[in-house]
Motif scaffolding. Structure first.
Motif, PDB file in Angstrom:
ATOM      1  N   GLY A 194      27.844  51.729  -3.377  1.00  0.00           N
ATOM      2  CA  GLY A 194      26.459  50.925  -2.750  1.00  0.00           C
ATOM      3  C   GLY A 194      26.113  51.582  -1.506  1.00  0.00           C
ATOM      4  N   SER A 198      22.597  53.433  -0.377  1.00  0.00           N
ATOM      5  CA  SER A 198      21.948  52.764   0.654  1.00  0.00           C
ATOM      6  C   SER A 198      21.732  53.838   1.704  1.00  0.00           C
ATOM      7  CB  SER A 198      22.517  51.688   1.351  1.00  0.00           C
ATOM      8  OG  SER A 198      22.039  51.202   2.368  1.00  0.00           O
ATOM      9  N   THR A 257      25.926  48.636  -8.486  1.00  0.00           N
ATOM     10  CA  THR A 257      25.942  49.110  -7.192  1.00  0.00           C
ATOM     11  C   THR A 257      24.601  49.816  -6.830  1.00  0.00           C
ATOM     12  OG1 THR A 257      26.695  51.251  -8.754  1.00  0.00           O
ATOM     13  CG2 THR A 257      28.458  49.607  -7.600  1.00  0.00           C
ATOM     14  N   GLY A 261      22.590  49.061  -3.387  1.00  0.00           N
ATOM     15  CA  GLY A 261      22.073  50.188  -2.526  1.00  0.00           C
ATOM     16  C   GLY A 261      20.566  50.075  -2.220  1.00  0.00           C
ATOM     17  N   TRP A 265      18.707  49.268   2.136  1.00  0.00           N
ATOM     18  CA  TRP A 265      18.590  50.420   2.822  1.00  0.00           C
ATOM     19  C   TRP A 265      17.534  50.314   3.943  1.00  0.00           C
ATOM     20  CZ3 TRP A 265      13.473  52.120   3.048  1.00  0.00           C
ATOM     21  CH2 TRP A 265      12.702  51.604   2.121  1.00  0.00           C
TER      22      TRP A 265
END
Length: 391
Positions: A194, A198, A257, A261, A265
């Motif tokens: 993840g 991100s 995942t 992500g 971010w």
């Protein structure tokens, strides 16, 4: 006395040394001074990081956990799916060394089970006449190592025709300790995958917003504000619910995942944007522009490495959030699902108050979650302090 001057027009004599240039030969330094002043940036960071004892211990603890998941099948006493139907909801067994005053070695007492007709609960009692010595580096439940090689070697096994449940069993008679060890592989790696998603989004989107500014920066900031204004858990639930039920557990794992992500971010993008807004005015950026370097090269090769230490510290703080996100989704029944096992899935066994009251050992998967979150936070603090060794 008057110094003699060369005749008019005659070249001045000069001498150029052909020896290699040594920047540290100008000033004489002691051995201690040379060790510090000639040390590299990474070495200075390591020296400062070592002074943060809690961060160092946390890093060693996390390194041991990630090495553990490589050989999870070997460390687990039982196979992930082994059921012991004679020991359903059995409490943890105590490992002992002495029996009747004599050193026997690591062993557990055998158990007898009776049914309480008033509460319909299984009641287990130790049979002190049945001493079951534990075996080490032994042959036990067969398994497929990483799903590829057939093997049956374990670090510790119960005695022949015996049982060993260090953390008890669940409603199907499965060993809780073995399932926690297997679940660490999913819960710990989901944060790493993840964070890769991100960081890719955060650095690319935040980098272009901070470097170019203008309309791009305005649009990116408004998108970030909209995403950050939505409550996290409902958004996780909505995105997890759109995954088809026909997907295999591996696809669900990858989907979770990516979701973690995609939602994590925004904070990193803002940090990258603020850094690049300041760094883009530096002279070396103007020099790279005049030499014809593209924006992606300037950002990736010149600007981002300038605050890589900040990114590393941010990663160690972001990973715990993703582990908690997976745990929350799986606990709510919207994340991973069997046969995949994670710490969040193990905690679904303890969703009712009656289960917690009667079988509190089913909450044990919560302990590694807490320890990992604390370790990552302590490690992040140490890396953040070590990122600037000159302070």
């Amino acid at each position: 006395m008057t110094a003699s001057l060369p005749p008019s027009g005659a070249p001045l004599s000069h001498y150029v040394s052909t020896a290699p240039f040594d920047p540290y030969s100008v000033e004489a330094m002691t051995a201690g001074q040379a060790k510090i002043f000639q040390a590299s940036q990474l070495r200075l960071m390591w020296w400062k990081f070592k002074k943060h004892r809690i961060a160092l211990a946390s890093g060693i603890f996390l390194l041991a956990l990630y090495l553990m998941i490589v050989v999870a099948e070997f460390l687990a006493p039982y196979n992930l799916h082994t059921r012991n139907m004679d020991f359903i909801h059995a409490p943890p067994q105590r490992v002992r060394l002495f029996h009747e005053g004599q050193l026997v070695g690591p062993f557990v007492y055998g158990r007898t089970m009776t049914l309480d007709m008033d509460t319909l609960r299984r009641v287990y009692a130790d049979d002190k006449s049945d001493v079951q010595r534990l075996r080490f580096f032994c042959s036990g439940d067969p398994y497929k190592f990483w799903g590829i090689w057939e093997a049956s070697t374990h670090l510790v096994c119960p005695a022949k025709d015996g049982e060993f449940f260090a953390l008890g069993t669940d409603r199907l008679g499965r060993d809780v300790l073995s399932r926690i060890i297997y679940g660490a592989r999913i819960s710990l790696t989901i944060g790493l995958i993840g964070i890769a998603v991100s960081f890719t989004l955060g650095i690319v989107i935040g980098g272009f917003a901070g470097y170019h500014g203008g309309v791009i920066d305005l649009v990116v900031q408004r998108i970030i504000e909209v995403l950050q204004s939505i409550p996290s858990i409902p958004l996780w639930m909505a995105l997890a619910a759109i995954m088809p039920v026909s997907w295999s557990p591996i696809l669900v794992y990858l989907g979770i995942t990516v979701i973690l992500g995609l939602l994590d971010w925004t904070g990193l993008a803002r940090a990258v944007r603020s850094k690049l807004l300041a760094l883009r005015e530096e002279d070396y950026v103007l020099a790279a522009q005049l030499m014809g370097a593209r924006s992606s090269r300037i950002i990736g090769r010149h600007l981002v490495p300038g605050f890589m230490s900040h990114l590393i510290a941010s990663a160690t703080i972001t990973i715990p959030g993703m582990i908690l996100g997976e745990t929350a989704l799986s606990f709510l029944g919207l994340g991973l699902r069997p046969p995949i096992t994670s710490w969040g899935i193990l905690l679904t066994e303890a969703r009712s108050v009656s289960v917690i009251a009667f079988y509190p050992w089913l909450l044990y998967p919560m302990i590694p979650v807490i320890l990992v979150i604390l370790a990552f936070n302590f490690l992040g603090d140490g890396l953040r302090d070590a990122a600037d060794p000159y302070k």
